[in-house]
Design an enzyme around this catalytic site. Structure first.
Site, PDB file in Angstrom:
ATOM      1  N   GLY A 315       0.834  -1.202   0.000  1.00 10.61           N
ATOM      2  CA  GLY A 315       0.000   0.000   0.000  1.00 10.61           C
ATOM      3  C   GLY A 315       0.863   1.243   0.000  1.00 10.61           C
ATOM      4  O   GLY A 315       2.031   1.220  -0.349  1.00 10.61           O
ATOM      5  N   CYS A 527     -18.447  12.956  26.866  1.00  9.00           N
ATOM      6  CA  CYS A 527     -18.005  13.763  28.010  1.00  9.00           C
ATOM      7  C   CYS A 527     -16.519  13.515  28.242  1.00  9.00           C
ATOM      8  O   CYS A 527     -16.075  13.086  29.301  1.00  9.00           O
ATOM      9  CB  CYS A 527     -18.824  13.449  29.256  1.00  9.00           C
ATOM     10  SG  CYS A 527     -18.803  11.729  29.757  1.00  9.00           S
TER      11      CYS A 527
END
Length: 661
Positions: A315, A527
Site C-alpha cells: 500500500g 463527556c
C-alpha cells in the site's frame, strides 16, 4: 497607517463573528461573498476534485461518477433522508465513487504499461482491513471483476471474508498477517476452489508451517516473502520499515527461507515478493527508492531459482486530504499516474538489465480506493462564545484594576495592540488574584473578565488585518473561537482525528454563498475533553486551529460534513460513552437522479448496551422494581412512574445520538 474607520469596521466585523448574530456590516459584506470564495477557503477543488464541488445555491454537490456527469446536492439529499426518518449523523456511501476509483487506478497502470512497453500485467488487490463492511466489499468485488481485481487478507477473519466474497476468475487472494496452521491450511485448500491464494511469509517460522501443511494436504502452495526494505517511508508511518519493522523478513532471513523451501523441494512455490513502506506515502521519492530496492531483490530471487511471477508493492498510495499537493503528511506531491509510471518503469529497468521476464505487478491500495466514497454529515446542536459584549465604562469609584482594563480597552490601536494584549492579560490575572484574596467581589471579577475579552476582541480584529501576527498573539484566534457542539462522536466516526491528529476536510454543506464570519472548534457529544476537533486544513497547506463557519441560528439546521473518511474510520471507531455506529446509506446514481441501494441502521441503545453485556429486559425490570418501591413509599406518583418507564423503554429502542426534533 489604517484609517480609524477601517479599524472600527474590522472590530464590528469581529463582534458579528463572535456571536450568533451578524452586524449590518457583516451582512452587507456577505452579499459580496461568492461560492468561489468558499471554494478557495475550504480548498474543495484541491481535495474534492472530481467528486465534490459547490453549486450556485451554495450547496456542496457530489458527482459520484467523477468527470462522467451526474451530481446531487448533499443538503437536499440529507433533507430527503431525514424525511425518511433517518436521523443525523448520517454516513453517506457512494458506490459509484468506489467504482470510479478502481477504474482510475487500473487505467493509470494500463497507461503506464503501454507507455513503457511493459510486457506484463497489473493485478490490484483491495486490503480488506481498510473497510470490511459487507455492502462495500461486495460492491468492490463486483466493480473489480472487469479488472481481475482481488483482495488482501491481513488476518484469519479477513481470510474467511475474502474466501466467501471473491469469485473473480484470475483475481489474486493475498494472504498477509500472522498465520497459524489453520490459516495456512485454509489458504492452501482454497486452490481447490479455483482461487489464487498467495501465502506471504511474514515471519520465518511460517516457512515450516507452509511446508508441513503442503505435505499433509498434498497441495502445492503459492508462496511469497515480505521483505524488510532498508528504504525508509515518509510521514506518520515512516517507521514501519527497516530492520526493526513489525512484519517481514530481512535479507538474511529471506535467503534462509529460500534454503528451507529448496530443501523441501518447494522452491518453485516461491512466486511473489512483497514489501510495504507505510500508509499514506506523501513523497514520490520514497516510492521510487523502495521500488528500486525491491526490484533488485526480486531479480536476485529469480537468479536463485525461485519461480518469481509477482511483485507486490504493498500500500502507501496517498490521499490528498488538504488539497495542497505537497509532501505534507496530509497530502502527496504526486498523482496516481505518477505512482503507476514510476513502478512500471523501475521494475522493467531492473528486469531488462538481468534479461529476466517482468513480473505481474500487484498493489494493495486501500486508502486511495475507499477514502472518497464516504461522507459523514452531522448537525450543529448549539454553540458557545467567549463572554464578550458591550464595553462597560468604569466609573471613578470602580476598583483600580477595572479602571485599568477600561483604559486599556479604550486605547487599543494598530500601533499598540500587541502591548495592549500583554497589559490586558496582566490586569485580568491581577483581578483573579485579588478575588482569591477577597479584595474584589464576584461582580467586580465578572466585569473585569468582560473587559478583558472586549480587549481581546479588538486586538484580534486588528491582528487579522496584519500580514504578520506576532508569536505571542498566535493563540488568540483559538482562544477567542466559538465552540460548536456537534452531533457525533469523534471516537466512533473519526478516530484517527483523535488518535493520530489525522486531518480530514471538514466544511458546511450549505450556506456557502454566505461569508462564514465565525471562527470555531468542534466539540462532540462525549463527556471527554479529547472529544473535539481543533485542527483543520489551511489555505497554505498547513494546519489551522479554527474553522470558518456561519453564525449558528437556533432553530435552523446547520449541517457540516467530514469528507474522505471511508478508509479505516468506520472499522476503528470505538464505543466511547456508548455512542454506536451511525446510520449509513448507500446512494447509487441513476439516469434520472439517484436511488437508495441500502440502509444500514445505526446502533440502538439496546444494541450498544448488549456489547457491554447488559440485557435490555433486565434493565427495564430493575427500573420497574425501583419505580414500584418508590410508589409504595409515595416518593413518585403513578403518572410520573408511567412517564419514567415510557421514556426508559423508548430510549432503549432509539438511536444513540441526539435528535434535533
Amino acid at each position: 497607517m489604517r484609517a480609524e474607520g477601517e479599524i472600527a469596521g474590522a472590530i464590528d466585523k469581529a463582534r458579528g463573528a463572535s456571536g450568533n448574530g451578524e452586524t449590518a456590516l457583516a451582512r452587507a459584506k456577505a452579499t459580496h461573498w461568492t461560492i468561489e470564495d468558499s471554494e478557495e477557503l475550504y480548498r474543495i477543488n484541491g481535495w474534492g476534485d472530481p467528486y465534490f464541488s459547490i453549486n450556485a445555491a451554495g450547496h456542496v454537490t457530489v458527482s459520484p461518477r467523477g468527470d462522467r456527469g451526474g451530481s446531487l446536492s448533499l443538503y437536499e439529499l440529507v433533507d430527503a433522508l431525514k424525511q425518511r426518518n433517518l436521523n443525523l449523523p448520517l454516513l453517506l456511501r457512494f458506490p459509484d465513487i468506489l467504482e470510479d476509483r478502481i477504474e482510475r487506478l487500473n487505467a493509470c497502470f494500463a497507461k503506464a504499461i503501454a507507455r513503457y512497453n511493459y510486457p506484463g500485467y497489473y493485478r490490484g488487490v483491495y486490503p480488506v482491513k481498510c473497510n470490511q463492511h459487507r455492502h462495500l466489499l461486495e460492491d468492490l468485488v463486483r466493480f473489480g471483476q472487469p479488472h481481475q481485481f482481488g483482495l488482501e487478507a491481513g488476518s484469519k477473519p479477513e481470510l474467511l471474508i475474502a474466501l466467501a466474497s471473491l469469485n473473480t476468475p484470475n483475481a489474486l487472494l493475498i494472504c498477509n498477517g500472522y498465520k497459524d496452521r489453520e490459516y495456512i491450511e485454509t489458504a492452501i485448500l482454497a486452490r481447490r476452489l479455483g482461487k489464487i491464494p498467495i501465502i506471504v511469509i511474514e515471519q520465518l517460522e511460517e516457512v515450516q508451517l507452509v511446508i508441513e501443511a503442503s505435505r499433509k494436504l498434498g497441495v502445492e502452495p503459492i508462496v511469497g516473502v515480505r521483505a524488510k526494505l532498508s528504504t525508509k517511508g515518509v510521514g506518520r508511518w515512516g517507521g514501519s520499515t527497516g530492520d526493526r519493522a513489525k512484519f517481514g523478513l530481512t535479507v538474511p532471513e529471506i535467503l534462509q527461507a529460500v534454503d528451507e523451501l529448496r530443501e523441501a523441494e518447494l522452491l518453485s512455490s516461491l512466486q511473489l515478493l512483497h514489501f510495504h513502506i507505510g500508509s499514506q506515502i506523501s513523497a514520490i521519492g520514497a516510492i521510487k527508492d523502495a521500488i528500486r530496492e525491491a526490484s533488485q531483490i526480486y531479480v536476485e530471487l529469480a537468479k536463485l531459482g525461485a519461480n518469481m511471477n509477482y511483485l507486490d508493492v504493498g500500500g502507501g498510495l496517498g490521499v490528498d486530504y488538504d488539497g495542497s499537493k505537497t509532501n505534507f503528511y496530509a497530502s502527496k506531491n504526486y498523482n496516481m499516474q505518477n505512482y503507476a509510471n514510476d513502478i512500471v518503469a523501475e521494475v522493467k529497468e531492473a528486469c531488462t538489465e538481468r534479461n529476466l521476464p517482468v513480473p505481474t505487478l500487484v498493489s494493495e491500495s486501500g486508502r486511495a480506493i475507499a477514502s472518497h466514497q464516504a461522507v459523514l454529515v452531522f448537525d450543529v446542536l448549539s454553540c458557545s462564545d467567549v463572554p464578550t459584549g458591550a464595553e462597560e465604562p468604569a466609573s471613578e469609584g470602580e476598583h483600580l484594576i477595572i479602571r485599568n482594563l477600561w483604559e486599556t480597552c479604550q486605547s487599543i490601536s494598530v500601533e499598540n495592540y500587541q502591548e495592549a494584549f500583554h497589559d490586558a492579560t496582566q490586569f485580568k490575572d491581577e483581578a483573579i488574584s485579588l478575588f482569591n484574596f477577597g479584595y474584589v467581589s464576584l461582580t467586580q471579577r465578572a466585569k473585569a473578565e468582560r473587559l478583558y475579552w472586549a480587549c481581546c476582541e479588538k486586538i484580534l480584529a486588528i491582528a487579522r488585518q496584519q500580514e504578520y501576527v506576532p508569536d505571542d498573539l498566535e493563540d488568540l484566534e483559538k482562544i477567542m473561537a466559538s465552540i460548536y457542539y456537534v452531533n457525533l462522536s469523534v471516537f466512533q466516526s473519526a478516530p484517527d482525528s483523535w488518535a493520530i491528529d489525522q486531518l480530514f476536510p471538514i466544511m458546511p454543506i450549505h450556506r456557502l454563498n454566505e461569508e462564514p464570519t465565525c471562527r470555531a472548534t468542534l466539540a462532540d457529544l462525549t463527556c471527554d475533553s479529547d472529544g473535539k476537533i481543533d485542527q483543520f486544513i489551511d489555505l497554505r497547506g498547513e494546519i489551522k486551529s479554527v474553522l470558518e463557519l456561519h453564525p449558528f441560528k437556533q432553530g435552523e439546521p446547520y449541517y457540516l460534513a467530514i469528507f474522505l473518511s471511508g478508509a479505516y474510520q468506520e472499522i476503528m471507531g470505538s464505543l466511547h460513552n456508548l455512542f454506536g455506529d451511525t446510520n449509513a446509506v448507500h446512494i447509487k446514481m441513476t439516469p434520472t437522479g439517484y436511488q437508495i441501494e441500502h440502509v444500514v441502521k445505526g446502533d440502538t441503545m439496546t444494541e450498544v448496551l448488549s456489547y457491554v453485556q447488559y440485557d435490555a429486559e433486565d434493565l427495564i425490570e430493575s427500573v420497574r422494581k425501583q419505580s414500584e418501591q418508590a410508589l409504595q413509599e409515595k416518593r413518585i406518583t403513578l403518572q410520573e412512574s408511567r412517564r419514567l418507564m415510557q421514556n426508559y423503554e423508548q430510549s432503549l429502542r432509539r438511536y444513540t445520538y441526539l435528535s434535533s426534533t
